[in-house]
Design a protein around this motif. Structure first.
Motif, PDB file in Angstrom:
ATOM      1  N   ILE A  93      -3.154   7.880   4.888  1.00 26.40           N
ATOM      2  CA  ILE A  93      -3.557   8.087   3.501  1.00 26.40           C
ATOM      3  C   ILE A  93      -4.925   7.464   3.287  1.00 26.40           C
ATOM      4  O   ILE A  93      -5.100   6.257   3.449  1.00 26.40           O
ATOM      5  CB  ILE A  93      -2.525   7.474   2.528  1.00 26.40           C
ATOM      6  CG1 ILE A  93      -1.194   8.196   2.679  1.00 26.40           C
ATOM      7  CG2 ILE A  93      -3.035   7.545   1.090  1.00 26.40           C
ATOM      8  CD1 ILE A  93      -0.080   7.654   1.838  1.00 26.40           C
ATOM      9  N   TRP A 152      -7.958   4.995  -5.999  1.00 24.52           N
ATOM     10  CA  TRP A 152      -7.048   3.850  -5.980  1.00 24.52           C
ATOM     11  C   TRP A 152      -7.029   3.160  -7.340  1.00 24.52           C
ATOM     12  O   TRP A 152      -5.973   2.783  -7.848  1.00 24.52           O
ATOM     13  CB  TRP A 152      -7.425   2.854  -4.887  1.00 24.52           C
ATOM     14  CG  TRP A 152      -7.068   3.274  -3.496  1.00 24.52           C
ATOM     15  CD1 TRP A 152      -7.918   3.424  -2.441  1.00 24.52           C
ATOM     16  CD2 TRP A 152      -5.763   3.587  -2.989  1.00 24.52           C
ATOM     17  NE1 TRP A 152      -7.221   3.816  -1.325  1.00 24.52           N
ATOM     18  CE2 TRP A 152      -5.899   3.924  -1.627  1.00 24.52           C
ATOM     19  CE3 TRP A 152      -4.487   3.624  -3.554  1.00 24.52           C
ATOM     20  CZ2 TRP A 152      -4.818   4.275  -0.823  1.00 24.52           C
ATOM     21  CZ3 TRP A 152      -3.408   3.983  -2.751  1.00 24.52           C
ATOM     22  CH2 TRP A 152      -3.585   4.303  -1.406  1.00 24.52           C
ATOM     23  N   CYS A 178       1.618   3.301  -1.479  1.00 25.43           N
ATOM     24  CA  CYS A 178       1.941   4.582  -0.838  1.00 25.43           C
ATOM     25  C   CYS A 178       3.424   4.814  -0.584  1.00 25.43           C
ATOM     26  O   CYS A 178       3.815   5.886  -0.134  1.00 25.43           O
ATOM     27  CB  CYS A 178       1.165   4.729   0.469  1.00 25.43           C
ATOM     28  SG  CYS A 178       1.738   3.644   1.796  1.00 25.43           S
ATOM     29  N   ASN A 238       5.299   3.388   1.685  1.00 23.88           N
ATOM     30  CA  ASN A 238       5.674   3.147   3.080  1.00 23.88           C
ATOM     31  C   ASN A 238       6.696   2.015   3.153  1.00 23.88           C
ATOM     32  O   ASN A 238       6.487   0.949   2.576  1.00 23.88           O
ATOM     33  CB  ASN A 238       4.425   2.786   3.890  1.00 23.88           C
ATOM     34  CG  ASN A 238       4.690   2.611   5.360  1.00 23.88           C
ATOM     35  OD1 ASN A 238       5.554   3.261   5.936  1.00 23.88           O
ATOM     36  ND2 ASN A 238       3.931   1.732   5.986  1.00 23.88           N
ATOM     37  N   ARG A 298       0.156   2.667   6.829  1.00 27.09           N
ATOM     38  CA  ARG A 298      -0.003   4.038   6.327  1.00 27.09           C
ATOM     39  C   ARG A 298      -1.255   4.209   5.458  1.00 27.09           C
ATOM     40  O   ARG A 298      -1.937   5.217   5.543  1.00 27.09           O
ATOM     41  CB  ARG A 298       1.237   4.432   5.541  1.00 27.09           C
ATOM     42  CG  ARG A 298       1.284   5.877   5.138  1.00 27.09           C
ATOM     43  CD  ARG A 298       2.660   6.216   4.581  1.00 27.09           C
ATOM     44  NE  ARG A 298       2.704   7.570   4.123  1.00 27.09           N
ATOM     45  CZ  ARG A 298       3.359   7.968   3.047  1.00 27.09           C
ATOM     46  NH1 ARG A 298       4.051   7.094   2.334  1.00 27.09           N
ATOM     47  NH2 ARG A 298       3.349   9.223   2.689  1.00 27.09           N
ATOM     48  N   CYS A 299      -1.550   3.209   4.578  1.00 22.79           N
ATOM     49  CA  CYS A 299      -2.689   3.359   3.667  1.00 22.79           C
ATOM     50  C   CYS A 299      -3.735   2.251   3.790  1.00 22.79           C
ATOM     51  O   CYS A 299      -4.788   2.325   3.171  1.00 22.79           O
ATOM     52  CB  CYS A 299      -2.204   3.442   2.220  1.00 22.79           C
ATOM     53  SG  CYS A 299      -1.589   1.884   1.535  1.00 22.79           S
TER      54      CYS A 299
END
Length: 163
Positions: A35, A42, A81, A83, A128-129
């Protein structure tokens, strides 16, 4: 005077090189996450407090997170995100004022280096982000991993297990 000019010139050259390398490293770090969003995106999605911690690596005040008291079975997820990063079964009371775990979910977090306080610490970020979650220390429970994953509660949400 002749000695000062070469010293100033050397400082200038090395400081320029360091900043260029830092910008390239930051760009390559951003590219490795599943991501990727702009800073503006954001800011629009996260609360001010979440943004400061997750995107600017701030630290929430100790004992401020309601996640400190959670003991019911479930999963802690990245607030940016979703996750899945930690399970309640690996949470312990560290007395530090932040939610602490002895291990993350495998592959859920990454490690970086943080020198903001004048000494090196191991930073934890969402795999992930790239959101900043906290830091890991070697003063956790010896009967398990010996690690203390000290997390910012604002950087996570909690999802209870279904009964």
């Amino acid at each position: 005077m002749k000695k000062i000019i070469p010293i100033l010139l050397a400082v200038f050259i090395f400081s320029c090189k360091g900043n260029a390398q830092k910008e390239n490293q930051q760009q390559s770090e951003k590219e490795k996450f599943e991501i990727n969003k702009t800073d503006k995106e954001w800011k629009a999605e996260l609360s001010d407090a979440e943004y400061k911690v997750l995107r600017k690596a701030a630290t929430e005040p100790a004992f401020s997170s309601p996640l400190n008291d959670i003991e019911e079975p479930g999963t802690f997820v990245c607030a940016a995100c979703g996750n899945e990063v930690y399970k309640t079964k690996h949470k312990f009371k560290s007395g530090t004022g932040w939610p602490s775990f002895d291990r993350p979910i495998e592959g859920a977090v990454g490690l970086g280096t943080d020198n903001k306080l004048g000494y090196q610490r191991d930073e934890i970020y969402c795999a992930r982000c790239g959101g900043h979650l906290g830091h890991v220390f070697d003063d956790g429970p010896r009967e398990t991993t010996g690690k203390r994953y000290c997390m910012n509660g604002i950087a996570m949400d909690f999802i209870p297990d279904k009964k």
